[in-house]
Design a protein around this motif. Structure first.
Motif, PDB file in Angstrom:
ATOM      1  N   SER A 193     -15.568   4.452   7.357  1.00  7.87           N
ATOM      2  CA  SER A 193     -14.683   4.987   6.510  1.00  7.87           C
ATOM      3  C   SER A 193     -14.777   6.350   6.154  1.00  7.87           C
ATOM      4  N   TYR A 219      -6.757   1.915   6.318  1.00  5.31           N
ATOM      5  CA  TYR A 219      -6.799   1.082   5.504  1.00  5.31           C
ATOM      6  C   TYR A 219      -6.203  -0.261   5.905  1.00  5.31           C
ATOM      7  N   LEU A 223     -16.449  -4.214   1.814  1.00  4.98           N
ATOM      8  CA  LEU A 223     -15.824  -3.046   1.400  1.00  4.98           C
ATOM      9  C   LEU A 223     -17.117  -1.845   1.720  1.00  4.98           C
ATOM     10  N   SER A 280       0.927  -1.194   0.112  1.00 10.64           N
ATOM     11  CA  SER A 280       0.018   0.063   0.031  1.00 10.64           C
ATOM     12  C   SER A 280       0.951   1.209  -0.034  1.00 10.64           C
TER      13      SER A 280
END
Length: 420
Positions: free
Chosen positions: A350, A295, A343, A188
């Motif tokens: 988020s 994340y 997600l 990431s």
């Protein structure tokens, strides 16, 4: 059995789409609270009647498409599995060759082509919708070029990720999620490091801010905020959109502040400096690194959940989904399906964190720039340019809004002005 499952899932999707249609088009209209009507936060004070109508219609259509498109993606993965298409694609890619990565690449290429074809009508409709409402200025050839770039960027990254993932699953069918999660951390950071200098320039041209007088003022503001910076970048977005934007991207030596040329062309200097103060607030409060940490944490939970759900689903419904073994790449659509669901379900959390960070950046900019009038006028222009919905319905805010609605942002600035 397979036919019954297919019909049941289609009916469920249809009922869900119908419910979302009535919620978005006939439910909560996201009106302006009585206490804010007639204030600087009320769009009726800075938008024409035509702009208000266009904004309302555009927002409703886009919101409905969002809430339908994501479950449609789940639907596609489900039918790729139960139809046996995934298993068939794996057989097509299973050439007599030594390198597993090549077989994976062939499988993924075919799967991504199928996904591209299935979603193309919806993507094209969104493109035309944006053009018809005066947001997009992008030609069809340019739009297709971006789609092709998207395809190949996603293909390269996905081949790498999937090859490593299935190697880990084959090595440790029960504990694969632990090394997979550990690898997401450097991966990431690496992607975020190269994005400003490798990936983003594939789509647009970036260059140092051409207005040197404005750049000097921005760099002075950065110095005032104790931010090390040599250049502010601008990007040529006018040939693609009428919307306005600025953002912080990258990590380490590749971190940079980027301004769209549409923002430079349509906002005055004071408004631009406020926006820069906002982006500097993200830097000062380490929001990029907090985002990476968030994340990584979500990946930990997500991979663990997938590792537990996959064996149970395959053991219970493997005959329906045509999945013979979790170790085989034809099980990938199930991983993608579960990942997309998780997600989507986690997005309110988020988004809540993101909205809080955006509010903090607004507060930082107000303290740094000390020009609330420029903040208000800048937000109003951003709203007009993008036909933004200033006060969305609750579900739309939870699932779609990474920034506070403009009604809240403008009202927060107005309250700050009163306190001062």
């Amino acid at each position: 059995m397979v036919k019954k499952w297919g019909i049941a899932v289609l009916l469920l999707f249809g009922l869900y789409a119908l419910a979302m249609y009535f919620y978005i088009f006939y439910g909560n209209d996201g009106g302006i609270p009585a206490a804010l009507q007639g204030t600087v936060a009320d769009p009726a004070t800075f938008m024409t009647k035509k702009e208000l109508l266009l904004s309302e219609d555009y927002a409703k259509i886009r919101n409905f498409l969002f809430f339908v498109a994501t479950p449609f993606e789940w639907l596609m993965y489900f039918f790729v599995l139960i139809s046996g298409a995934s298993l068939l694609i794996e057989k097509w890619s299973d050439f007599d060759m030594k390198w597993k990565v090549v077989k994976n690449a062939i499988y993924l290429f075919l799967l991504l082509i199928l996904t591209f074809v299935v979603f193309f009508p919806l993507d094209y409709y969104r493109y035309n919708l944006s053009k018809s409402y005066g947001i997009s200025t992008q030609s069809f050839s340019s739009w297709m070029r971006d789609n092709v770039i998207d395809f190949w960027v996603n293909f390269v990254i996905t081949v790498l990720v999937v090859t490593v993932l299935y190697w880990l699953i084959n090595k440790s069918p029960k504990k694969w999620w632990i090394p997979a999660w550990l690898l997401t951390i450097p991966f990431s950071i690496f992607i975020m490091f190269i994005q400003p200098v490798v990936i983003d320039p594939l789509y647009n041209e970036f260059y140092p801010l051409t207005n040197k007088e404005l750049e000097t003022k921005i760099l002075e503001l950065a110095e005032q905020a104790n931010i090390p910076s040599d250049h502010v970048y601008e990007v040529n977005m006018a040939e693609k959109t009428n919307a306005l934007n600025a953002y912080v991207t990258g990590v380490g030596s590749n971190s940079r502040i980027v301004l769209w040329d549409t923002t430079l062309n349509r906002l005055n200097e004071e408004e631009i400096l406020y926006i820069m103060g906002h982006e500097m607030g993200h830097y000062v409060e380490k929001h990029i690194y907090i985002g990476i940490a968030g994340y990584v944490l979500m990946m930990l939970v997500g991979l663990w959940l997938i590792s537990k759900m996959m064996p149970w689903i395959i053991n219970r419904f493997g005959h329906v989904l045509k999945i013979k073994d979790v170790k085989s790449i034809h099980s990938l659509p199930l991983i993608l399906l579960l990942s997309s669901i998780l997600l989507f379900l986690s997005s309110p959390i988020s988004n809540f964190v993101s909205r809080y960070q955006e509010q903090r950046a607004d507060e930082f900019a107000m303290e740094l720039v000390q020009d609330p009038e420029a903040a208000v006028s800048g937000f109003q222009k951003l709203t007009k340019a993008g036909l933004s919905e200033v006060n969305p319905p609750t579900l739309v805010k939870w699932f779609r809004y990474t920034h506070p609605p403009m009604l809240e942002r403008i009202n927060n600035v107005a309250e700050y002005m009163e306190e001062k």
